[in-house]
Write a protein that holds these residues in place. Structure first.
Motif, PDB file in Angstrom:
ATOM      1  N   ASN A  28      58.855  -3.833  15.813  1.00 38.30           N
ATOM      2  CA  ASN A  28      58.843  -5.297  15.724  1.00 38.30           C
ATOM      3  C   ASN A  28      59.913  -5.846  14.773  1.00 38.30           C
ATOM      4  O   ASN A  28      60.032  -7.051  14.607  1.00 38.30           O
ATOM      5  N   GLN A  85      54.655 -10.783   7.598  1.00 35.80           N
ATOM      6  CA  GLN A  85      54.220 -11.395   8.857  1.00 35.80           C
ATOM      7  C   GLN A  85      52.977 -12.250   8.652  1.00 35.80           C
ATOM      8  O   GLN A  85      52.838 -13.305   9.253  1.00 35.80           O
ATOM      9  N   LYS A 125      61.300  -9.370  15.501  1.00 35.77           N
ATOM     10  CA  LYS A 125      61.523  -9.718  16.904  1.00 35.77           C
ATOM     11  C   LYS A 125      60.542 -10.809  17.300  1.00 35.77           C
ATOM     12  O   LYS A 125      59.412 -10.842  16.817  1.00 35.77           O
ATOM     13  N   ASP A 127      57.825 -12.714  19.320  1.00 33.08           N
ATOM     14  CA  ASP A 127      56.679 -12.317  20.127  1.00 33.08           C
ATOM     15  C   ASP A 127      56.684 -13.144  21.407  1.00 33.08           C
ATOM     16  O   ASP A 127      56.928 -14.347  21.375  1.00 33.08           O
TER      17      ASP A 127
END
Length: 142
Positions: A28, A85, A125, A127
């Protein structure tokens, strides 16, 4: 046979090098820039910079008296990425202690007093779920 007082050479085996890449461990993460500075007792060290292309498995401690020391990056970065995140951030600065111990003529061994400061920026990245948290429904082709 070598002298018994010689300290064995510690060779790094790259975790993100050969068969396992940084992208396969952290799929990710699109980009990362990491600066690592080691701090020691009365010693100054140059900062080292890494990206997703040359990320090592760990940072070795440069304390000449330290055995099996350094910082393993995979678990450390995993926690940092989860926190970033969760809070929607892209930069971080963390400090960690060396995991090694200093050699001593008499036991017990003393923990290595070196530490590492990690500063970095991460681009995750996108989603495919978007802002709603649900995957978009594509119209059926007729």
């Amino acid at each position: 046979m070598s002298d018994s007082n010689e300290k064995p050479v510690r060779v790094a085996k790259p975790f993100f090098g050969g068969a396992t890449s940084f992208q396969s461990v952290f799929p990710n993460v699109a980009k990362i820039r990491l600066t690592v500075r080691e701090h020691g007792t009365d010693q100054k060290f140059e900062a080292e910079e890494y990206t997703e292309a040359d990320m090592p498995a760990g940072i070795h401690c440069r304390n000449p008296r330290c055995w099996l020391g350094g910082l393993r990056l995979k678990p450390f970065l995993k926690k940092i990425f989860a926190d970033l995140q969760k809070h929607g951030k892209a930069t971080f600065e963390k400090t960690a202690l060396c995991c090694g111990h200093e050699e001593a003529r008499a036991k017990p061994y003393r923990r290595c007093l070196h530490s590492f400061t990690l500063k970095g920026s991460v681009e995750f990245k996108k989603d495919k779920r978007g802002e709603t948290g649900k995957l978009p429904v594509l119209p059926k082709k007729s």
